[in-house]
Design an enzyme around this catalytic site. Sequence first.
Site, PDB file in Angstrom:
ATOM      1  N   ILE A  88      -3.243  33.241   0.901  1.00  0.00           N
ATOM      2  CA  ILE A  88      -2.435  33.597   2.078  1.00  0.00           C
ATOM      3  C   ILE A  88      -0.998  33.551   1.577  1.00  0.00           C
ATOM      4  O   ILE A  88      -0.405  32.479   1.450  1.00  0.00           O
ATOM      5  CB  ILE A  88      -2.657  32.632   3.252  1.00  0.00           C
ATOM      6  CG1 ILE A  88      -4.114  32.687   3.723  1.00  0.00           C
ATOM      7  CG2 ILE A  88      -1.735  32.981   4.410  1.00  0.00           C
ATOM      8  CD1 ILE A  88      -4.433  31.782   4.900  1.00  0.00           C
ATOM      9  N   PRO A  89      -0.415  34.712   1.243  1.00  0.00           N
ATOM     10  CA  PRO A  89       0.767  34.775   0.374  1.00  0.00           C
ATOM     11  C   PRO A  89       2.102  34.463   1.054  1.00  0.00           C
ATOM     12  O   PRO A  89       2.982  35.337   1.186  1.00  0.00           O
ATOM     13  CB  PRO A  89       0.726  36.212  -0.144  1.00  0.00           C
ATOM     14  CG  PRO A  89       0.113  36.988   0.985  1.00  0.00           C
ATOM     15  CD  PRO A  89      -0.903  36.058   1.607  1.00  0.00           C
ATOM     16  N   CYS A  90       2.301  33.224   1.456  1.00  0.00           N
ATOM     17  CA  CYS A  90       3.576  32.853   2.061  1.00  0.00           C
ATOM     18  C   CYS A  90       4.726  32.931   1.051  1.00  0.00           C
ATOM     19  O   CYS A  90       5.900  32.944   1.438  1.00  0.00           O
ATOM     20  CB  CYS A  90       3.500  31.466   2.686  1.00  0.00           C
ATOM     21  SG  CYS A  90       2.921  30.173   1.576  1.00  0.00           S
ATOM     22  N   HIS A  91       4.391  33.013  -0.255  1.00  0.00           N
ATOM     23  CA  HIS A  91       5.437  33.141  -1.268  1.00  0.00           C
ATOM     24  C   HIS A  91       6.126  34.506  -1.203  1.00  0.00           C
ATOM     25  O   HIS A  91       7.197  34.691  -1.786  1.00  0.00           O
ATOM     26  CB  HIS A  91       4.856  32.929  -2.674  1.00  0.00           C
ATOM     27  CG  HIS A  91       3.819  33.932  -3.073  1.00  0.00           C
ATOM     28  ND1 HIS A  91       2.487  33.804  -2.716  1.00  0.00           N
ATOM     29  CD2 HIS A  91       3.896  35.089  -3.788  1.00  0.00           C
ATOM     30  CE1 HIS A  91       1.793  34.829  -3.212  1.00  0.00           C
ATOM     31  NE2 HIS A  91       2.634  35.615  -3.857  1.00  0.00           N
ATOM     32  N   ARG A  92       5.554  35.467  -0.477  1.00  0.00           N
ATOM     33  CA  ARG A  92       6.140  36.810  -0.381  1.00  0.00           C
ATOM     34  C   ARG A  92       7.163  36.934   0.749  1.00  0.00           C
ATOM     35  O   ARG A  92       7.670  38.021   1.001  1.00  0.00           O
ATOM     36  CB  ARG A  92       5.023  37.852  -0.194  1.00  0.00           C
ATOM     37  CG  ARG A  92       4.093  37.954  -1.398  1.00  0.00           C
ATOM     38  CD  ARG A  92       2.940  38.920  -1.168  1.00  0.00           C
ATOM     39  NE  ARG A  92       1.962  38.803  -2.250  1.00  0.00           N
ATOM     40  CZ  ARG A  92       0.701  39.221  -2.168  1.00  0.00           C
ATOM     41  NH1 ARG A  92       0.268  39.782  -1.044  1.00  0.00           N
ATOM     42  NH2 ARG A  92      -0.120  39.068  -3.192  1.00  0.00           N
TER      43      ARG A  92
END
Length: 362
Positions: free
Chosen positions: A316-320
């Site tokens: 779940i790409p919260c780094h984006r």
Amino acid sequence: MSKQLPSRERMYKALITKDASFEGIFIVGVKSTGIFCLPTCPARNPMLKNVEFFSTSKDALYSGYRPCKRCKPLKANGETPKWIDTILQKVEEDLTRKWTDEEIEEMDINPNRLRRWFKKHHGTTFHGYVRLRRLGNALGQIKHGENATQVAYDHGYNSLSGFREAMKELTGKPVKKGKDTTVIHINRITTPLGPMLVGTTNEALCLLEFIDRRMLETQLQRLQKYYNCTFVPGSNEITELTANEIAEYFDGDRQEFTVPLDVPGSDFQQQVWNELKTIPYGKTRSYKEQAIAIGNLKAIRAVATANGDNRIAIIIPCHRVIGSDGSLTGYGGGLWRKKYLLNLERSNLKEITESNGQRSMW
């Protein structure tokens, strides 16, 4: 806060003797080359005046050092030693086995060293780990309808009352209610950015966090509240699938994940996390754009909070999600990891685009 390091003289002695027992204790930065290494790096030994010692790879990176290409300190960070792998394999072959110090010594393993390793990495002794694996396996059989009495004797308990007490200690409930307890298997996987903690039920991934994240204990407490669960060290098919897909991601061979997820949370959190999964690989959005995407422009701050509550890193790409001015902000795993992940995705995306362009020319 960084952990307390041994003296410079002691660490330097460990460095020049390639003492493997100091793996995970310190990282050494070599001023003359600008690289940082593991204590056992096979490279030529530097002079004491040319080295700087750090608690973690993160500290070395923050100080401007780059990882050594020979000992690969980021990739090796958190890997299980071979001597631990050997005894873990024996444990899995027979979970009912009651280990003695003499049996451990016959494998050329020091029982005290084994105990210290498990206390450091699993928060329990080796014998405690074996007991938890045995109980976790037994609970799984009971959940699938096996008779509790038969399961007790099959797992090496001499009396049903002894098993009941052990199971109550594990689940916090009498064994007759223990079958309603959700088991979350906890294990570690290694990545180029350090070890990650993986939590899985038999159906889905529910936790994927870097081990040094400050909120990790809070996330575990939330899982316990949501699932009414017990944590048991070990792995299952979901663990293996997660490890394989994360490895493929870091190798540049995977942009989308197939691991089934179970991420309980509020309706708003679910909305934010689902929107995170729509951000394309190699792309970024601002917190404002995320708020607009869920139809609530005024919720920018709440979106940022929900991002921080995400328990499934990378997948779940919260780094984006970045600041409106393009700055890197708000990543629980550390901004240095966020930068690495975004650079990794952009680099792979560029290579794929250039490769496709060359093929179209022909």
